[in-house]
Design an enzyme around this catalytic site. Structure first.
Site, PDB file in Angstrom:
ATOM      1  N   CYS A  67      -6.339 -12.008  -2.883  1.00 16.89           N
ATOM      2  CA  CYS A  67      -4.909 -12.258  -3.118  1.00 16.89           C
ATOM      3  C   CYS A  67      -4.282 -12.672  -1.789  1.00 16.89           C
ATOM      4  O   CYS A  67      -3.429 -12.003  -1.235  1.00 16.89           O
ATOM      5  CB  CYS A  67      -4.247 -11.003  -3.677  1.00 16.89           C
ATOM      6  SG  CYS A  67      -2.623 -11.339  -4.386  1.00 16.89           S
ATOM      7  N   CYS A  81      -7.300 -16.077  -8.029  1.00 17.65           N
ATOM      8  CA  CYS A  81      -7.174 -15.189  -9.193  1.00 17.65           C
ATOM      9  C   CYS A  81      -8.458 -15.144 -10.021  1.00 17.65           C
ATOM     10  O   CYS A  81      -8.728 -14.146 -10.690  1.00 17.65           O
ATOM     11  CB  CYS A  81      -5.995 -15.627 -10.059  1.00 17.65           C
ATOM     12  SG  CYS A  81      -4.436 -15.626  -9.149  1.00 17.65           S
ATOM     13  N   ASP A 124       1.632  -2.504   3.949  1.00 16.51           N
ATOM     14  CA  ASP A 124       1.632  -3.562   4.967  1.00 16.51           C
ATOM     15  C   ASP A 124       1.857  -4.890   4.252  1.00 16.51           C
ATOM     16  O   ASP A 124       2.174  -4.912   3.047  1.00 16.51           O
ATOM     17  CB  ASP A 124       0.327  -3.534   5.781  1.00 16.51           C
ATOM     18  CG  ASP A 124      -0.872  -3.948   4.949  1.00 16.51           C
ATOM     19  OD1 ASP A 124      -0.730  -4.071   3.711  1.00 16.51           O
ATOM     20  OD2 ASP A 124      -1.949  -4.156   5.529  1.00 16.51           O
ATOM     21  N   GLU A 173      -7.629   1.351  12.835  1.00 19.84           N
ATOM     22  CA  GLU A 173      -6.269   1.024  12.401  1.00 19.84           C
ATOM     23  C   GLU A 173      -5.398   0.586  13.577  1.00 19.84           C
ATOM     24  O   GLU A 173      -4.594  -0.331  13.459  1.00 19.84           O
ATOM     25  CB  GLU A 173      -5.625   2.213  11.675  1.00 19.84           C
ATOM     26  CG  GLU A 173      -6.183   2.462  10.289  1.00 19.84           C
ATOM     27  CD  GLU A 173      -5.991   1.273   9.349  1.00 19.84           C
ATOM     28  OE1 GLU A 173      -5.015   0.533   9.499  1.00 19.84           O
ATOM     29  OE2 GLU A 173      -6.856   1.081   8.471  1.00 19.84           O
ATOM     30  N   TYR A 221       2.832   2.895   8.440  1.00 13.58           N
ATOM     31  CA  TYR A 221       1.648   2.352   7.764  1.00 13.58           C
ATOM     32  C   TYR A 221       0.379   3.047   8.249  1.00 13.58           C
ATOM     33  O   TYR A 221      -0.453   3.485   7.452  1.00 13.58           O
ATOM     34  CB  TYR A 221       1.529   0.836   8.004  1.00 13.58           C
ATOM     35  CG  TYR A 221       0.209   0.324   7.506  1.00 13.58           C
ATOM     36  CD1 TYR A 221       0.022   0.097   6.145  1.00 13.58           C
ATOM     37  CD2 TYR A 221      -0.875   0.133   8.359  1.00 13.58           C
ATOM     38  CE1 TYR A 221      -1.212  -0.313   5.654  1.00 13.58           C
ATOM     39  CE2 TYR A 221      -2.103  -0.281   7.889  1.00 13.58           C
ATOM     40  CZ  TYR A 221      -2.259  -0.509   6.532  1.00 13.58           C
ATOM     41  OH  TYR A 221      -3.479  -0.903   6.055  1.00 13.58           O
ATOM     42  N   CYS A 233     -10.288 -12.114  -9.104  1.00 11.86           N
ATOM     43  CA  CYS A 233      -9.489 -10.892  -8.964  1.00 11.86           C
ATOM     44  C   CYS A 233      -9.725  -9.925 -10.129  1.00 11.86           C
ATOM     45  O   CYS A 233      -9.715 -10.340 -11.293  1.00 11.86           O
ATOM     46  CB  CYS A 233      -7.998 -11.259  -8.895  1.00 11.86           C
ATOM     47  SG  CYS A 233      -6.965  -9.806  -8.660  1.00 11.86           S
ATOM     48  N   CYS A 256      -1.652  -8.444 -13.932  1.00  6.62           N
ATOM     49  CA  CYS A 256      -0.804  -9.146 -12.963  1.00  6.62           C
ATOM     50  C   CYS A 256       0.231 -10.019 -13.686  1.00  6.62           C
ATOM     51  O   CYS A 256      -0.115 -11.014 -14.326  1.00  6.62           O
ATOM     52  CB  CYS A 256      -1.680 -10.002 -12.050  1.00  6.62           C
ATOM     53  SG  CYS A 256      -0.715 -10.884 -10.820  1.00  6.62           S
TER      54      CYS A 256
HETATM   55 FE1  SF4 Z   1      -3.162 -11.713  -6.683  1.00 10.53          FE
HETATM   56 FE2  SF4 Z   1      -2.428 -11.351  -9.244  1.00 10.53          FE
HETATM   57 FE3  SF4 Z   1      -3.990 -13.401  -8.607  1.00 10.53          FE
HETATM   58 FE4  SF4 Z   1      -4.928 -10.927  -8.483  1.00 10.53          FE
HETATM   59  S1  SF4 Z   1      -4.275 -12.018 -10.321  1.00 10.53           S
HETATM   60  S2  SF4 Z   1      -5.219 -12.568  -6.939  1.00 10.53           S
HETATM   61  S3  SF4 Z   1      -3.119  -9.783  -7.835  1.00 10.53           S
HETATM   62  S4  SF4 Z   1      -1.897 -13.078  -7.929  1.00 10.53           S
END
Ligand code: SF4
Length: 332
Positions: free
Chosen positions: A191, A198, A140, A39, A122, A201, A207
């Site tokens: 992200c 996305c 962060d 870290e 953090y 994701c 989201c």
């Molecule tokens: Fe980021 Fe939302 Fe896209 Fe996931 S769905 S990558 S959290 S913008």
């Protein structure tokens, strides 16, 4: 949303987590020393850059007690190239505090960790969560971005407190360490700041920004103020294939660099217009007009051969102006 989102993230992490040298393998207990060391190294630098340094430190000083006994010069030399050298000094002071006052064990509570040299909000939260499984909210830039998108935060440049409150809703009671590392991985690989991927994701169903259709616009930023425009004049004074250059004052714009004279004509001459160039600096845009003339004689100053002007190391603005000067002499 919060529980479902953190479950989805943890499932993704269980399959896709990156193997990093400071991370505990499945079934292993995290080593607080390695978590702390990583870290500190990762503050202000990338994983790729920090990784070989981490491996060197972990090999040479495998425990906090070993690091505490290290020679400061050797630690600084091993840190060379990682930058921000105050961190290396704090690293050693912190290791000695842990080895001394804390009996060789890092404290588990965020508040106690924050009292150690070089450990801020953090880092304290990240160590508490990753090394000790404490339910801590490590905020962060990655977490700020993900949270701003997940909740489609409408506030411009949301404060750390706003982000921490929203992130706190997501942190699970169990597996806070995996959650913290999953957020790090998601922010660094999926992200990302410019183009969130996305399609890869695990959080699309949760989201709000994704649902709105333009997630990359979050976190919202204040519009940049328009750059002020300035004007100036530069002079191309030539004599027998040589052009007059000046060394700019040390302080100020392009300080200490070679340039064409500006603002005041360097000689009495029949100055001719040779157009203007535009150049954008960080804080303003400049439109610089060029006046050209043939000098009757070579006065004081640095007269540079026009044919070798490329070797003068002129800053871009003056290189553009020199190109105009060269056009003028061809046409003259
Ligand atoms: Fe980021 Fe939302 Fe896209 Fe996931 S769905 S990558 S959290 S913008």
């Amino acid at each position: 949303m919060a529980v479902d989102a953190s479950n989805a993230l943890l499932c993704w992490y269980a399959v896709d987590k990156r193997g990093l040298p400071w991370r505990a393998r499945d079934g292993e207990r995290p080593d607080p020393y390695r978590v702390w060391l990583s870290e500190i190294m990762l503050q202000q630098t990338t994983i790729a850059h920090a990784r070989p340094y981490f491996e060197t430190f972990a090999r040479r000083w495998p425990t906090v007690a070993a690091l505490a006994e290290a020679d400061e010069g050797e630690v600084m030399a091993a840190w060379a190239g990682l930058g921000y050298y105050a961190r290396a000094r704090n690293l050693l002071v912190c290791a000695r505090a842990v080895a001394g006052a804390h009996g060789g064990r890092f404290p588990e509570e965020e508040a106690k960790l924050r009292e150690l040299p070089g450990i801020g909000d953090y880092t304290a939260a990240a160590i508490a969560a990753i090394a000790f499984g404490r339910r801590a909210v490590a905020v962060d830039a990655n977490v700020g971005r993900i949270v701003a998108r997940l909740f489609a935060v409408k506030e411009i440049a949301p404060s750390r407190a706003v982000i921490a409150e929203l992130a706190g809703r997501l942190v699970p009671a169990e597996a806070a360490g995996d959650f913290t590392q999953a957020m790090m991985d998601l922010g660094q690989t999926v992200c990302t700041p410019r183009r969130p991927d996305c399609g890869r994701c695990p959080l699309t169903a949760h989201c709000v920004a994704f649902g709105e259709g333009e997630p990359g616009r979050y976190p919202l930023k204040a519009p940049r103020p328009a750059r002020p425009r300035r004007r100036g004049t530069a002079y191309w004074l030539e004599h027998q294939g040589h052009v007059l250059l000046v060394r700019r004052p040390r302080r100020g714009l392009l300080g200490g660099m070679l340039a064409l004279p500006t603002e005041v004509p360097p000689a009495d001459a029949a100055w001719a217009e040779a157009g203007a160039v535009d150049h954008v600096f960080t804080h303003f845009a400049l439109n610089m007009r060029l006046l050209c003339a043939e000098a009757k004689a070579r006065g004081d100053g640095l007269w540079w051969p026009v044919e070798r002007l490329g070797e003068a190391g002129l800053p871009t603005l003056f290189a553009k102006l020199a190109a105009r000067g060269a056009e003028w002499r061809r046409a003259a």
